[in-house]
Design a protein around this motif. Structure first.
Motif, PDB file in Angstrom:
ATOM      1  N   LEU B  26      61.040  89.143   1.828  1.00  6.35           N
ATOM      2  CA  LEU B  26      60.469  89.503   3.129  1.00  6.35           C
ATOM      3  C   LEU B  26      58.960  89.631   3.016  1.00  6.35           C
ATOM      4  CD1 LEU B  26      63.086  92.185   4.281  1.00  6.35           C
ATOM      5  CD2 LEU B  26      62.833  89.865   5.153  1.00  6.35           C
ATOM      6  N   ALA B  27      58.513  90.310   1.944  1.00  2.00           N
ATOM      7  CA  ALA B  27      57.068  90.515   1.761  1.00  2.00           C
ATOM      8  C   ALA B  27      56.364  89.172   1.587  1.00  2.00           C
ATOM      9  CB  ALA B  27      56.826  91.416   0.550  1.00  2.00           C
ATOM     10  N   SER B  28      56.981  88.272   0.816  1.00  2.00           N
ATOM     11  CA  SER B  28      56.315  86.971   0.582  1.00  2.00           C
ATOM     12  C   SER B  28      56.209  86.189   1.893  1.00  2.00           C
ATOM     13  CB  SER B  28      57.087  86.166  -0.470  1.00  2.00           C
ATOM     14  OG  SER B  28      58.282  85.672   0.065  1.00  2.00           O
ATOM     15  N   MET B  29      57.237  86.327   2.744  1.00  2.00           N
ATOM     16  CA  MET B  29      57.187  85.629   4.030  1.00  2.00           C
ATOM     17  C   MET B  29      56.055  86.193   4.898  1.00  2.00           C
ATOM     18  SD  MET B  29      60.299  84.839   6.607  1.00  2.00           S
ATOM     19  CE  MET B  29      60.574  86.506   7.114  1.00  2.00           C
ATOM     20  N   THR B  34      49.697  83.703   8.288  1.00  2.00           N
ATOM     21  CA  THR B  34      48.342  84.178   8.621  1.00  2.00           C
ATOM     22  C   THR B  34      48.360  84.906   9.970  1.00  2.00           C
ATOM     23  OG1 THR B  34      47.774  82.158   9.806  1.00  2.00           O
ATOM     24  CG2 THR B  34      47.324  82.184   7.435  1.00  2.00           C
ATOM     25  N   PRO B  35      47.429  85.833  10.162  1.00  2.00           N
ATOM     26  CA  PRO B  35      47.342  86.517  11.467  1.00  2.00           C
ATOM     27  C   PRO B  35      47.200  85.533  12.627  1.00  2.00           C
ATOM     28  CG  PRO B  35      45.942  87.593   9.866  1.00  2.00           C
ATOM     29  CD  PRO B  35      46.446  86.354   9.208  1.00  2.00           C
ATOM     30  N   ASN B  36      46.488  84.442  12.371  1.00  2.00           N
ATOM     31  CA  ASN B  36      46.297  83.429  13.406  1.00  2.00           C
ATOM     32  C   ASN B  36      47.635  82.799  13.815  1.00  2.00           C
ATOM     33  OD1 ASN B  36      44.655  82.008  15.139  1.00  2.00           O
ATOM     34  ND2 ASN B  36      44.599  80.234  13.762  1.00  2.00           N
ATOM     35  N   PHE B 227      60.609  70.901  11.990  1.00  2.41           N
ATOM     36  CA  PHE B 227      59.196  70.916  11.554  1.00  2.41           C
ATOM     37  C   PHE B 227      58.980  71.484  10.147  1.00  2.41           C
ATOM     38  CE2 PHE B 227      59.339  71.797  16.189  1.00  2.41           C
ATOM     39  CZ  PHE B 227      58.869  70.567  16.642  1.00  2.41           C
ATOM     40  N   GLY B 228      59.982  72.133   9.598  1.00  2.00           N
ATOM     41  CA  GLY B 228      59.842  72.667   8.243  1.00  2.00           C
ATOM     42  C   GLY B 228      59.515  74.144   8.193  1.00  2.00           C
ATOM     43  N   LEU B 229      59.399  74.614   6.951  1.00  3.18           N
ATOM     44  CA  LEU B 229      59.241  76.051   6.669  1.00  3.18           C
ATOM     45  C   LEU B 229      58.003  76.652   7.351  1.00  3.18           C
ATOM     46  CD1 LEU B 229      60.478  78.317   4.933  1.00  3.18           C
ATOM     47  CD2 LEU B 229      59.001  77.589   3.061  1.00  3.18           C
ATOM     48  N   LYS B 230      56.918  75.890   7.345  1.00  2.00           N
ATOM     49  CA  LYS B 230      55.638  76.394   7.865  1.00  2.00           C
ATOM     50  C   LYS B 230      55.756  76.815   9.343  1.00  2.00           C
ATOM     51  CE  LYS B 230      50.835  75.017   8.244  1.00  2.00           C
ATOM     52  NZ  LYS B 230      49.950  73.852   8.336  1.00  2.00           N
ATOM     53  N   TYR B 231      56.591  76.092  10.092  1.00  4.05           N
ATOM     54  CA  TYR B 231      56.707  76.379  11.526  1.00  4.05           C
ATOM     55  C   TYR B 231      57.818  77.396  11.837  1.00  4.05           C
ATOM     56  CZ  TYR B 231      53.401  72.672  12.346  1.00  4.05           C
ATOM     57  OH  TYR B 231      52.257  71.921  12.347  1.00  4.05           O
ATOM     58  N   ALA B 232      58.751  77.482  10.912  1.00  2.00           N
ATOM     59  CA  ALA B 232      59.845  78.432  11.130  1.00  2.00           C
ATOM     60  C   ALA B 232      59.428  79.850  10.730  1.00  2.00           C
ATOM     61  CB  ALA B 232      61.074  78.020  10.319  1.00  2.00           C
ATOM     62  N   ARG B 233      58.500  79.919   9.759  1.00  4.28           N
ATOM     63  CA  ARG B 233      58.138  81.219   9.183  1.00  4.28           C
ATOM     64  C   ARG B 233      57.523  82.204  10.189  1.00  4.28           C
ATOM     65  NH1 ARG B 233      54.851  79.828   4.509  1.00  4.28           N
ATOM     66  NH2 ARG B 233      56.626  79.638   3.144  1.00  4.28           N
ATOM     67  N   PRO B 234      56.515  81.780  10.977  1.00  8.19           N
ATOM     68  CA  PRO B 234      55.908  82.771  11.902  1.00  8.19           C
ATOM     69  C   PRO B 234      56.913  83.323  12.926  1.00  8.19           C
ATOM     70  CG  PRO B 234      54.555  80.811  11.756  1.00  8.19           C
ATOM     71  CD  PRO B 234      55.824  80.486  11.055  1.00  8.19           C
ATOM     72  N   VAL B 235      57.823  82.463  13.396  1.00 10.55           N
ATOM     73  CA  VAL B 235      58.844  82.943  14.351  1.00 10.55           C
ATOM     74  C   VAL B 235      59.734  83.970  13.662  1.00 10.55           C
ATOM     75  CG1 VAL B 235      60.613  82.247  16.009  1.00 10.55           C
ATOM     76  CG2 VAL B 235      58.863  80.620  15.353  1.00 10.55           C
TER      77      VAL B 235
END
Lengths: 174, 262
Positions: B26-29, B34-36, B227-235
């Motif tokens: 969880l912490a690594s996610m 990024t805040p942005n 779209f991959g991990l990068k796009y799923a992560r912020p959600v």
């Protein structure tokens, strides 16, 4: 008039067999016996909390053996008081009056009357969790008296009281 | 920190590893987002809509099913009957079966070919792909948490208090609402929050019943697939924050209960 006819019940190893008893209006009756002989069970049968295996309970010549608890007008104060812990002293005493068709001022008058009789008027707004055993017992007694039962059953009514309060409570019960 | 129980150091080390196992992913996610990215995600209408849908449907299904679950819990706490263990086992069933299998079972139950589905169709409603279908799937997998918590709560209410209330002239219904329910309330509230929180996080059963409208766990899955991990992560991070709010609420209530029982 209260009459028990051949009351028998078996609860595990414990058994009451053919208990007969007859009390007239205004009688005071004391059940004496060693711990575990079934005094409380007998009171709970009269109040309708448990049903006997056989035998009958009569009140004013009416068979109430299978009558619902809330219909019997037999008040019981338990040895452990059974005070509702989430209600204040006043709310506990007012509990039997909730559905009675009397005005709020009459309800308050009744609450104050029985709270005074039980010497707990000063505790009315208190939570019940910090009260002593004797205070809880008097709350339970006032709550039961306010319900105006035809018959009072008291399980170890003087157990938690000091000598002075015992005398006062005896007078109150009379 | 006081080690009053003289817990062996080895236990503390092993326990620490388990805690790390929970915290680290969880912490690594969180750290990888990024805040942005977070800000952009909170402005994404699709994400906002899906979070609101998830919250709303889970909340409403919890409230709706509580109307039947709480009386059932009371019945189970107070009544002895022959197949009680079997009934308790049935209630726990949704916890132990695979949730995709639960979804298949619910789909069969609410599809247009089923009796319920036909009845719903007759009034122009199709549960499949509908918030009602989502609510049913969420409730199916989460209702054991409420029933079990409420049953434990009612079991802890002394029967004698209820009998005393009856003896004072109250009807059984009044006894339930004035004695049993208030005294079991903390457990019930914990159960309600647990059911709600579990409903929020359900994926397996819901994805089979309703891919659209999209609840957040499905949206996360879709973003990951497309779209991959990068796009799923912020959600995921935003949704975890939402879930954490309810988790903290639950823990706070449980803590209160413990201190009251102490």
């Amino acid at each position: 008039m209260l009459k028990l006819k051949d009351i028998s019940i078996k609860l595990g190893e414990f058994q009451l067999k053919n208990i007969n008893l007859e009390l007239n209006k205004g009688d005071y009756y004391v059940l004496l016996g060693k711990s575990g002989v079934g005094k409380t069970v007998l009171l709970e049968i009269i109040a309708g909390l448990i049903k006997p295996d056989s035998g009958k309970v009569f009140q004013n010549n009416l068979d109430i053996t299978r009558e619902k608890i809330q219909k019997r007008k037999v008040g019981i104060v338990f040895q452990d008081y059974s005070i509702f812990p989430h209600l204040t002293v006043k709310q506990n005493i007012a509990y039997p009056l909730k559905r009675k068709k009397i005005s709020n001022s009459d309800k308050n008058e009744l609450i104050n009357k029985y709270a005074s009789l039980a010497s707990i008027k000063h505790l009315l707004d208190r939570n019940t969790q910090n009260l002593s055993g004797g205070e809880l017992q008097r709350v339970a007694l006032a709550r039961m008296l306010v319900s105006n039962p035809n018959c009072l059953l008291l399980d170890e009514p003087l157990a938690s009281l000091d000598i002075q309060l015992k005398g006062g409570l005896r007078n109150l019960l009379r | 920190m006081k080690n009053n129980q003289n817990t062996p150091i080895l236990f503390i080390l092993l326990g620490g590893l388990i805690l790390l196992f929970i915290i680290a992913p969880l912490a690594s996610m969180f750290l990888a987002t990024t805040p942005n990215q977070l800000f952009e995600t909170t402005q994404d209408q699709e994400v906002i809509d899906s979070i609101w849908l998830t919250l709303r449907v889970s909340f409403l299904s919890t409230i709706f099913f509580a109307i039947g679950a709480i009386p059932l819990a009371y019945f189970l706490a107070r009544t002895k009957f022959k197949f009680k263990k079997l009934v308790n086992g049935i209630i726990d069933l949704p916890i132990v079966i695979p949730h995709s299998a639960a979804g298949i079972a619910i789909l069969g139950f609410i599809s247009r070919d089923s009796v319920l589905g036909k009845a719903a169709s007759s009034v122009g409603l199709n549960f499949v792909g509908h918030p009602v279908g989502i609510a049913l799937a969420m409730a199916f997998v989460s209702i054991p948490f409420l029933i079990n918590a409420a049953r434990d709560g009612f079991s802890n209410v002394p029967v004698k208090l209820e009998k005393t209330a009856l003896n004072l002239g109250a009807s059984p219904v009044r006894v339930f609402f004035t004695i049993s329910l208030p005294l079991a309330w903390k457990n019930i509230l914990s159960g309600l929050i647990m059911m709600f929180a579990r409903g929020l996080s359900e994926f397996g059963a819901v994805v089979i019943v309703a891919y659209h409208p999209m609840i957040t766990p499905i949206l996360i899955y879709e973003r990951f697939g497309a779209f991959g991990l990068k796009y799923a992560r912020p959600v995921s991070v935003v949704f975890i924050i939402v879930c954490l709010v309810f988790f903290i609420l639950l823990r706070t209530l449980s803590k209160e209960k413990e201190s009251n029982n102490a």
